[in-house]
Design a protein around this motif. Structure first.
Motif, PDB file in Angstrom:
ATOM      1  N   GLY A  96     -28.492   8.530  13.333  1.00 14.29           N
ATOM      2  CA  GLY A  96     -28.568   9.694  14.223  1.00 14.29           C
ATOM      3  C   GLY A  96     -28.973  10.915  13.435  1.00 14.29           C
ATOM      4  O   GLY A  96     -30.085  11.008  12.925  1.00 14.29           O
ATOM      5  N   ASN A  97     -28.045  11.855  13.273  1.00 11.28           N
ATOM      6  CA  ASN A  97     -28.386  13.089  12.561  1.00 11.28           C
ATOM      7  C   ASN A  97     -27.952  13.076  11.102  1.00 11.28           C
ATOM      8  O   ASN A  97     -28.111  14.070  10.400  1.00 11.28           O
ATOM      9  N   GLY A  98     -27.383  11.967  10.642  1.00  9.33           N
ATOM     10  CA  GLY A  98     -27.048  11.850   9.230  1.00  9.33           C
ATOM     11  C   GLY A  98     -25.806  12.588   8.783  1.00  9.33           C
ATOM     12  O   GLY A  98     -25.602  12.786   7.585  1.00  9.33           O
ATOM     13  N   SER A  99     -24.925  12.989   9.718  1.00 11.66           N
ATOM     14  CA  SER A  99     -23.713  13.716   9.334  1.00 11.66           C
ATOM     15  C   SER A  99     -22.727  12.831   8.589  1.00 11.66           C
ATOM     16  O   SER A  99     -21.963  13.311   7.755  1.00 11.66           O
ATOM     17  N   LEU A 100     -22.725  11.532   8.902  1.00 16.99           N
ATOM     18  CA  LEU A 100     -21.768  10.607   8.295  1.00 16.99           C
ATOM     19  C   LEU A 100     -22.497   9.580   7.449  1.00 16.99           C
ATOM     20  O   LEU A 100     -23.621   9.179   7.749  1.00 16.99           O
ATOM     21  N   ASN A 101     -21.826   9.138   6.391  1.00 14.59           N
ATOM     22  CA  ASN A 101     -22.341   8.033   5.593  1.00 14.59           C
ATOM     23  C   ASN A 101     -21.168   7.169   5.160  1.00 14.59           C
ATOM     24  O   ASN A 101     -20.023   7.459   5.483  1.00 14.59           O
ATOM     25  N   GLY A 102     -21.454   6.109   4.440  1.00 21.13           N
ATOM     26  CA  GLY A 102     -20.363   5.231   3.998  1.00 21.13           C
ATOM     27  C   GLY A 102     -19.735   4.491   5.162  1.00 21.13           C
ATOM     28  O   GLY A 102     -20.433   3.885   5.974  1.00 21.13           O
ATOM     29  N   THR A 103     -18.414   4.542   5.263  1.00 20.08           N
ATOM     30  CA  THR A 103     -17.701   3.780   6.285  1.00 20.08           C
ATOM     31  C   THR A 103     -16.916   4.697   7.221  1.00 20.08           C
ATOM     32  O   THR A 103     -16.575   5.820   6.876  1.00 20.08           O
ATOM     33  N   VAL A 104     -16.649   4.167   8.398  1.00 22.74           N
ATOM     34  CA  VAL A 104     -15.773   4.801   9.389  1.00 22.74           C
ATOM     35  C   VAL A 104     -14.567   3.890   9.544  1.00 22.74           C
ATOM     36  O   VAL A 104     -14.723   2.675   9.712  1.00 22.74           O
ATOM     37  N   GLN A 105     -13.360   4.458   9.492  1.00 19.84           N
ATOM     38  CA  GLN A 105     -12.144   3.651   9.568  1.00 19.84           C
ATOM     39  C   GLN A 105     -11.197   4.173  10.634  1.00 19.84           C
ATOM     40  O   GLN A 105     -11.078   5.388  10.829  1.00 19.84           O
ATOM     41  N   PHE A 106     -10.513   3.229  11.299  1.00 20.01           N
ATOM     42  CA  PHE A 106      -9.429   3.565  12.218  1.00 20.01           C
ATOM     43  C   PHE A 106      -8.127   3.123  11.566  1.00 20.01           C
ATOM     44  O   PHE A 106      -7.984   1.972  11.165  1.00 20.01           O
ATOM     45  N   VAL A 107      -7.182   4.074  11.477  1.00 21.74           N
ATOM     46  CA  VAL A 107      -5.981   3.868  10.685  1.00 21.74           C
ATOM     47  C   VAL A 107      -4.733   4.161  11.522  1.00 21.74           C
ATOM     48  O   VAL A 107      -4.676   5.167  12.237  1.00 21.74           O
ATOM     49  N   ARG A 108      -3.730   3.290  11.414  1.00 21.80           N
ATOM     50  CA  ARG A 108      -2.449   3.500  12.083  1.00 21.80           C
ATOM     51  C   ARG A 108      -1.604   4.496  11.295  1.00 21.80           C
ATOM     52  O   ARG A 108      -1.907   4.824  10.142  1.00 21.80           O
ATOM     53  N   SER A 109      -0.511   4.936  11.912  1.00 22.83           N
ATOM     54  CA  SER A 109       0.404   5.858  11.233  1.00 22.83           C
ATOM     55  C   SER A 109       1.059   5.205  10.021  1.00 22.83           C
ATOM     56  O   SER A 109       1.525   5.891   9.108  1.00 22.83           O
ATOM     57  N   THR A 110       1.094   3.873   9.988  1.00 26.58           N
ATOM     58  CA  THR A 110       1.659   3.143   8.852  1.00 26.58           C
ATOM     59  C   THR A 110       0.709   3.104   7.659  1.00 26.58           C
ATOM     60  O   THR A 110       1.094   2.670   6.576  1.00 26.58           O
ATOM     61  N   GLY A 111      -0.541   3.533   7.865  1.00 25.96           N
ATOM     62  CA  GLY A 111      -1.552   3.449   6.820  1.00 25.96           C
ATOM     63  C   GLY A 111      -2.428   2.219   6.932  1.00 25.96           C
ATOM     64  O   GLY A 111      -3.416   2.080   6.192  1.00 25.96           O
ATOM     65  N   GLN A 112      -2.094   1.305   7.834  1.00 22.44           N
ATOM     66  CA  GLN A 112      -2.883   0.092   8.012  1.00 22.44           C
ATOM     67  C   GLN A 112      -4.244   0.421   8.617  1.00 22.44           C
ATOM     68  O   GLN A 112      -4.333   1.105   9.638  1.00 22.44           O
ATOM     69  N   VAL A 113      -5.309  -0.061   7.994  1.00 27.36           N
ATOM     70  CA  VAL A 113      -6.658   0.082   8.537  1.00 27.36           C
ATOM     71  C   VAL A 113      -6.868  -1.049   9.538  1.00 27.36           C
ATOM     72  O   VAL A 113      -6.874  -2.226   9.162  1.00 27.36           O
ATOM     73  N   VAL A 114      -7.024  -0.702  10.807  1.00 22.12           N
ATOM     74  CA  VAL A 114      -7.171  -1.740  11.831  1.00 22.12           C
ATOM     75  C   VAL A 114      -8.632  -2.071  12.113  1.00 22.12           C
ATOM     76  O   VAL A 114      -8.941  -3.127  12.659  1.00 22.12           O
TER      77      VAL A 114
END
Length: 202
Positions: A96-114
């Motif tokens: 798209g417009n290049g604002s993000l690179n690398g990875t996108v992660q969704f994380v719980r309050s426990t720190g677990q990456v889901v």
């Protein structure tokens, strides 16, 4: 004929109402209860979801949401999301417009990456099925955050949206989905400073 005739109901002579036997064993006779065939999951923006100005960097939190399970424990199995550059409504990834690179992660309050994905694969609406489900206890809330790497060249603003959170009831084994789109706050990126004219450049 010798048979007694019951009195006609009136305001002065009301007739008692017999309690109906409820089919739920834990509800006493005469009580009422709201019966649901399955659970429900609702999504709301968390009160501490980031807002205002942000700076480029890695693992920057873009938004936080509260997932609440009602009526029964719920297993979260998937969701849809969008991360956009707010001014021009384009996908905030390299495609798209290049604002993000690398990875996108969704994380719980426990720190677990889901869930984790490469920012280059972002779509206008990205829908995912989780490989590892997580449970939200009955009448409890779980926080889900989205984190991303923001390019140093990113400008304008970013905004994340979560929708269609899919859950399965622990008792009912029924699949259901949250309603509506829930947006995080608009996050403002540093504004690009124009270069001085060549004659003023040092």
């Amino acid at each position: 004929n010798g048979k007694s005739v019951p009195p006609t109901p009136s305001v002065a002579n009301p007739q008692p109402i017999k309690p109906i036997k409820n089919f739920m064993s834990n509800v006493a006779r005469g009580q009422t209860t709201e019966v649901h065939a399955h659970g429900e999951i609702t999504v709301a923006k968390a009160s501490d979801s980031p807002s205002g100005n942000i700076v480029p960097g890695n693992d920057v939190t873009l938004a936080k949401w509260n997932l609440q399970a009602s009526y029964e424990e719920t297993e979260v199995r998937g969701f849809c999301f969008t991360i956009i550059n707010a001014p021009n409504q384009t996908v905030a990834g390299p495609a798209g417009n290049g604002s993000l690179n690398g990875t996108v992660q969704f994380v719980r309050s426990t720190g677990q990456v889901v869930y984790s994905m490469v920012a280059a694969n972002l779509q206008w609406e990205t829908c995912v099925d989780l490989s590892q489900y997580f449970a939200v206890p009955q009448n409890a809330t779980e926080t889900l955050s989205v984190k991303a790497n923001i390019s140093q060249a990113a400008r304008g603003s970013l905004r994340a949206r979560l929708s269609k959170v899919k859950g399965m009831g622990h008792n009912s084994a029924f699949l259901f989905e949250s309603r509506g789109d829930v947006y995080g706050n608009t996050l403002t990126l540093p504004q690009q400073v124009p270069l001085p004219p060549p004659e003023l450049a040092v």
